[in-house]
Scaffold this motif. Structure first.
Motif, PDB file in Angstrom:
ATOM      1  N   LEU A 208       0.827  -1.200   0.000  1.00 57.17           N
ATOM      2  CA  LEU A 208       0.000   0.000   0.000  1.00 57.17           C
ATOM      3  C   LEU A 208       0.865   1.256   0.000  1.00 57.17           C
ATOM      4  CD1 LEU A 208      -2.977   1.052   0.285  1.00 57.17           C
ATOM      5  CD2 LEU A 208      -2.509   1.196   2.736  1.00 57.17           C
ATOM      6  N   GLY A 209       0.638   2.121  -0.985  1.00 52.65           N
ATOM      7  CA  GLY A 209       1.405   3.353  -1.030  1.00 52.65           C
ATOM      8  C   GLY A 209       1.537   3.960  -2.409  1.00 52.65           C
ATOM      9  N   ALA A 210       0.939   3.332  -3.428  1.00 48.22           N
ATOM     10  CA  ALA A 210       0.945   3.874  -4.790  1.00 48.22           C
ATOM     11  C   ALA A 210       2.352   4.193  -5.262  1.00 48.22           C
ATOM     12  CB  ALA A 210       0.066   5.124  -4.863  1.00 48.22           C
ATOM     13  N   LEU A 211       3.226   3.188  -5.176  1.00 48.99           N
ATOM     14  CA  LEU A 211       4.586   3.327  -5.690  1.00 48.99           C
ATOM     15  C   LEU A 211       4.666   2.577  -7.012  1.00 48.99           C
ATOM     16  CD1 LEU A 211       7.534   4.222  -5.384  1.00 48.99           C
ATOM     17  CD2 LEU A 211       7.979   2.089  -4.156  1.00 48.99           C
ATOM     18  N   PRO A 212       4.648   3.285  -8.155  1.00 50.59           N
ATOM     19  CA  PRO A 212       4.568   2.603  -9.449  1.00 50.59           C
ATOM     20  C   PRO A 212       5.912   2.338 -10.100  1.00 50.59           C
ATOM     21  CG  PRO A 212       4.188   4.935  -9.751  1.00 50.59           C
ATOM     22  CD  PRO A 212       4.522   4.734  -8.291  1.00 50.59           C
ATOM     23  N   LEU A 213       7.019   2.470  -9.344  1.00 49.82           N
ATOM     24  CA  LEU A 213       8.358   2.229  -9.887  1.00 49.82           C
ATOM     25  C   LEU A 213       9.188   1.472  -8.862  1.00 49.82           C
ATOM     26  CD1 LEU A 213       9.081   5.720 -11.489  1.00 49.82           C
ATOM     27  CD2 LEU A 213       8.693   3.581 -12.737  1.00 49.82           C
ATOM     28  N   GLU A 214      10.137   0.685  -9.347  1.00 44.49           N
ATOM     29  CA  GLU A 214      11.028  -0.067  -8.463  1.00 44.49           C
ATOM     30  C   GLU A 214      12.311   0.704  -8.170  1.00 44.49           C
ATOM     31  OE1 GLU A 214      12.463  -3.523  -6.271  1.00 44.49           O
ATOM     32  OE2 GLU A 214      10.590  -2.481  -6.660  1.00 44.49           O
ATOM     33  N   ASP A 215      12.889   1.338  -9.197  1.00 43.42           N
ATOM     34  CA  ASP A 215      14.130   2.085  -8.997  1.00 43.42           C
ATOM     35  C   ASP A 215      13.879   3.262  -8.062  1.00 43.42           C
ATOM     36  OD1 ASP A 215      15.055   0.311 -10.849  1.00 43.42           O
ATOM     37  OD2 ASP A 215      15.262   1.757 -12.477  1.00 43.42           O
ATOM     38  N   GLY A 216      14.742   3.401  -7.066  1.00 42.25           N
ATOM     39  CA  GLY A 216      14.620   4.512  -6.127  1.00 42.25           C
ATOM     40  C   GLY A 216      13.482   4.368  -5.149  1.00 42.25           C
ATOM     41  N   LYS A 217      13.024   3.141  -4.885  1.00 42.15           N
ATOM     42  CA  LYS A 217      11.826   2.963  -4.057  1.00 42.15           C
ATOM     43  C   LYS A 217      12.018   3.438  -2.624  1.00 42.15           C
ATOM     44  CE  LYS A 217      13.064  -1.900  -3.249  1.00 42.15           C
ATOM     45  NZ  LYS A 217      12.658  -3.299  -3.527  1.00 42.15           N
ATOM     46  N   PHE A 218      13.259   3.453  -2.124  1.00 38.81           N
ATOM     47  CA  PHE A 218      13.486   3.903  -0.754  1.00 38.81           C
ATOM     48  C   PHE A 218      13.468   5.421  -0.622  1.00 38.81           C
ATOM     49  CE2 PHE A 218      15.101  -0.404  -0.343  1.00 38.81           C
ATOM     50  CZ  PHE A 218      14.689  -0.757   0.929  1.00 38.81           C
ATOM     51  N   GLN A 464      14.397  -5.284  -7.048  1.00 39.36           N
ATOM     52  CA  GLN A 464      15.798  -4.862  -6.964  1.00 39.36           C
ATOM     53  C   GLN A 464      16.102  -4.406  -5.548  1.00 39.36           C
ATOM     54  OE1 GLN A 464      17.285  -1.024  -8.678  1.00 39.36           O
ATOM     55  NE2 GLN A 464      18.467  -2.367 -10.015  1.00 39.36           N
ATOM     56  N   VAL A 465      17.228  -4.866  -5.029  1.00 37.93           N
ATOM     57  CA  VAL A 465      17.698  -4.409  -3.724  1.00 37.93           C
ATOM     58  C   VAL A 465      18.818  -3.413  -3.956  1.00 37.93           C
ATOM     59  CG1 VAL A 465      18.687  -5.073  -1.503  1.00 37.93           C
ATOM     60  CG2 VAL A 465      17.120  -6.632  -2.696  1.00 37.93           C
ATOM     61  N   PRO A 466      18.656  -2.148  -3.544  1.00 39.48           N
ATOM     62  CA  PRO A 466      19.718  -1.153  -3.764  1.00 39.48           C
ATOM     63  C   PRO A 466      21.023  -1.580  -3.108  1.00 39.48           C
ATOM     64  CG  PRO A 466      17.674  -0.097  -3.080  1.00 39.48           C
ATOM     65  CD  PRO A 466      17.469  -1.568  -2.884  1.00 39.48           C
ATOM     66  N   ASP A 467      22.142  -1.213  -3.717  1.00 37.04           N
ATOM     67  CA  ASP A 467      23.440  -1.650  -3.204  1.00 37.04           C
ATOM     68  C   ASP A 467      24.040  -0.668  -2.199  1.00 37.04           C
ATOM     69  OD1 ASP A 467      24.235   0.480  -4.728  1.00 37.04           O
ATOM     70  OD2 ASP A 467      25.427  -0.675  -6.155  1.00 37.04           O
ATOM     71  N   GLY A 509      17.332  -7.019 -11.900  1.00 36.55           N
ATOM     72  CA  GLY A 509      15.980  -6.501 -11.782  1.00 36.55           C
ATOM     73  C   GLY A 509      15.918  -4.997 -11.945  1.00 36.55           C
ATOM     74  N   GLY A 510      14.880  -4.418 -11.378  1.00 37.42           N
ATOM     75  CA  GLY A 510      14.653  -2.990 -11.519  1.00 37.42           C
ATOM     76  C   GLY A 510      13.700  -2.702 -12.659  1.00 37.42           C
TER      77      GLY A 510
END
Length: 768
Positions: A208-218, A464-467, A509-510
């Motif tokens: 829940l949170g309307a996040l429509p992208l994986e890159d930069g999710k944090f 994707q898990v950011p490095d 991923g990403g």
């Protein structure tokens, strides 16, 4: 479940209800709970809910303050759990909520399960996006029941399976984990999954949170107005949670300036007040909250997966009055209610990956395949002396990305394996991985027909898990006490420092950079077209692709998505005509990338509105390459006249629709009938067309069948900011019974809610 399926009736199995020496008064209360629950299985839902609440309140009174605080965190120490996760992977990490030792109550033990339980040997279904293409609620309910039954058999009680996310940007790397672009489909299919799964375990709705992208999710911020949120981006979550889902997990991003797990607007105003959600709100895994105080005050119930900020900071917050005893007790009550509810569910002594479960996986794979083009009725392939199969994916299991939800089936059927079995000694089967285009062309030129795989390769899309996690969150990392914890911290800092030598395993991923096929895939198709007229293209991936540069080179095109462990067999059956394809696209394939919303630059806020997918195309007057809901079969369907009748009054009004379907071809088939509604008097540029119903109808060859559909008028309600509620506008609506979102031959009627009249335009049409 239906028929003789072993997951239909729960068996009596309390092996995961172990006692760990808690005070006798708690154990006695739980024993009384079991007896009372078993005696009230026949009473109504509200009475059972009230009984759960009563027992949870009694249990709450028996807990010490320390036990209450323990309920709100993962049970495992942060560094112990993180070290285990880095060494063995998420699927082997022990993710259990605190308070697991409460006598007699099943623990909240978490596992991922969107495409099947993420454990060795469990059944692997097609990914969520592929299952959305089935448009089959009943099948999705059975899929959920299998996931839930296998979870309990493996000792898991809390399953992250249902997604309420919608595909806003088609480049989204985790498109495969959602039910497509339409909130009605996402809500209906997700609710079906929850219904099946919660026969055995608790469903966690993600994210829940309307996040429509994986890159930069944090670090991303989503800017979202209330109308767009309630009518589109959160609408599927509302439907899912209203179906009885036990829990919802927030996402990592900020929404309107607040971290989702700390957002008063999202958790209090929307979830608790507007939607009256009484279940558990869970943080996303690792660094899902940054402030224990803000998260607790917003109403977050459980910080997962390990003991972290809540375990460190909630006790001091209680002492200084920043967090009250009433707030703590209310949150613990929500957690205990679900533990009590779980005790009322039964675990079955079944074997994960059982034959009956694999049969459901095969059915899902069969119904998920979407035939996009079939020039000259090339398919199905019949009476071939030779067939070339090009592409590495033909010999690989197409299970989806390697993120947290990755599965480990005992065996997965590839297309090559299935074709070899089906064509044994009948057709010369040749295969090439397609890396060397000249060699692939020589093989294709010598065959009567060629099947070629294009699209996503491993690592092209997915979680994707950011490095740079160690750098990004170094200020809130807990102290590492003891040699094991210190070693885990050193490993984490080394692997996630954001430098070039950081762990490569986190780089896959990403999000997708664009919707085009790769240069190699396009070159391969161009070359194969020069030597082979009967070219069949199979597209792999979780989202849409642009086709204008290559579609003319193919006589037939199939979107295969990720079909799970039985996907290769299903694809072979469709290619060889053992069944007619019946999947429909759950997302729009645009002609141009800019026809749909484009992702903002890295680091920029994401501003969402109501225009995406087929709604965006209609608003700007453009057409799709392949529209939402589109899909072909091996037969033709004729739609008969439409009859419509408005029945009931007030909030209980319903539009009753009747029409006929006739299969005028030689194949048994399934037709996905889609009901669209739009305001007939809308101004140009307004969002008008919306899917409000769908039915999957099975038709034998030559069969004619009457179909009935119901449209509750309440489905037309939209959020109105002025009234802070959902309102049905009493205006003129156009109702369309269609094959897809751009069907110009749709059956139509007009419904005027101003005076409850109906104007019907009906006729007959045939599929093209």
């Amino acid at each position: 479940m239906t028929g003789k399926d072993s997951t239909n009736e729960p068996a009596n199995d309390d092996t995961d209800h172990a006692s760990h020496g808690q005070p006798r008064d708690i154990g006695a209360a739980v024993e009384a709970l079991k007896q009372s629950l078993h005696s009230t299985n026949a009473v109504g839902r509200e009475q059972t809910k009230a009984r759960h609440d009563e027992i949870a309140r009694h249990l709450l009174q028996q807990l010490t303050q320390e036990q209450k605080l323990a309920l709100k965190s993962g049970q495992t120490d942060f560094w112990q759990g993180l070290g285990q996760m880095m060494q063995q992977g998420l699927s082997k990490a022990e993710i259990v909520a605190g308070g697991a030792e409460l006598a007699g109550l099943p623990p909240l033990r978490y596992c991922e399960g969107s495409r099947g339980l993420a454990q060795p040997g469990a059944t692997t279904f097609p990914v969520v996006m592929s299952r959305a293409a089935t448009f089959d609620r009943e099948l999705e309910q059975r899929v959920g029941a299998v996931i839930g039954a296998e979870a309990r058999a493996c000792g898991y009680t809390m399953i992250g399976a249902a997604s309420g996310a919608i595909l806003y940007f088609p480049q989204w790397g985790r498109a495969q984990e959602c039910y497509g672009e339409d909130p009605f489909v996402a809500g209906e299919m997700g609710a079906a999954l929850v219904s099946g799964l919660q026969r055995y375990a608790l469903a966690v709705v993600k994210n829940l949170g309307a996040l429509p992208l994986e890159d930069g999710k944090f670090s991303r911020e989503t800017l979202l107005g209330n109308n767009a949120a309630q009518n589109v981006h959160l609408a599927s979550y509302r439907r899912l949670l209203a179906s009885g889902a036990a829990s919802v997990m927030t996402s990592y991003n900020q929404v309107n300036g607040e971290l989702c797990s700390q957002s008063q607007w999202l958790l209090q105003d929307v979830l608790r007040k507007n939607w009256r959600f009484e279940g558990i709100i869970v943080s996303p895994f690792l660094f899902g909250i940054r402030s224990a105080k803000l998260a607790a005050l917003a109403g977050l119930d459980l910080e997962f997966p390990f003991r972290f900020l809540f375990a460190q900071e909630l006790a001091p917050l209680l002492q200084d009055g920043s967090y009250t005893q009433e707030q703590l007790d209310l949150s613990c009550l929500r957690l205990l209610r679900q533990r009590v509810r779980l005790a009322d569910l039964r675990a079955e002594p079944i074997r994960p990956g059982a034959r009956a479960h694999r049969a459901i996986a095969l059915e899902a794979a069969q119904k998920s395949l979407v035939l996009l083009k079939n020039e000259g009725s090339l398919l199905p392939l019949e009476h071939l002396s030779s067939l070339a199969v090009i592409g590495e994916a033909a010999g690989n299991a197409l299970l989806g990305d390697e993120g947290a939800s990755a599965t480990q089936p005992a065996h997965a059927v590839t297309l090559l394996e299935a074709l070899k079995a089906a064509l044994f000694q009948k057709t010369l089967l040749k295969q090439d991985k397609g890396h060397d285009i000249e060699r692939a062309c020589r093989m294709a030129a010598a065959a009567e027909a060629t099947v070629v795989f294009v699209g996503a390769k491993q690592g092209d899309e997915g979680e994707q898990v950011p490095d740079d996690l160690a750098v990004r969150f170094h200020q809130i990392l807990p102290e590492a006490v003891g040699p094991d914890a210190q070693q885990a911290r050193r490993s984490f800092t080394s692997q996630f420092n954001g430098e070039d030598n950081a762990a490569q395993a986190v780089q896959g991923g990403g999000d997708r950079a664009h919707l085009e096929l790769s240069r190699h895939d396009k070159a391969l198709l161009h070359a194969l077209h020069g030597v082979q007229d009967n070219l069949i293209v199979v597209v792999v991936g979780g989202g849409p692709y642009l086709v204008s540069h290559w579609i003319s080179k193919a006589k037939a095109v199939i979107w295969a998505g990720y079909g799970g462990q039985e996907g290769g067999l299903a694809l072979a059956q469709v290619l060889l005509g053992q069944l007619s394809p019946s999947g429909r696209l759950p997302m729009t394939w645009p002609i141009r990338e800019e026809d749909l919303p484009l992702p903002p630059a890295s680091g920029k806020a994401v501003k969402l509105n109501e225009r995406h997918g087929y709604r965006a195309l209609e608003a700007c007057g453009r057409r799709a390459a392949f529209p939402f809901g589109f899909g072909l079969g091996y037969t033709d369907i004729r739609y008969g006249p439409l009859l419509a009748k408005l029945v009931g009054t007030g909030n209980y009004q319903c539009l009753h629709l009747e029409f006929t379907l006739q299969n005028i071809g030689a194949y048994d088939c399934a037709e996905v009938v889609q009901l669209y509604v739009r305001a007939a008097e809308a101004r140009i540029g307004e969002i008008t067309r919306q899917l409000k119903g769908f039915e999957r109808v099975r038709l034998l060859a030559g069969e004619r069948r009457k179909v009935e559909m119901q449209l509750p008028i309440s489905e037309l309600a939209t959020w109105h900011e002025e009234s802070q509620g959902y309102v049905v506008e009493r205006i003129l609506y156009e109702i369309m019974i269609a094959r897809h979102a751009e069907d110009e031959q749709a059956l139509r009627c007009l419904m005027d809610l101003k005076d409850s009249s109906l104007l019907v335009e009906s006729g007959e049409l045939e599929s093209s």
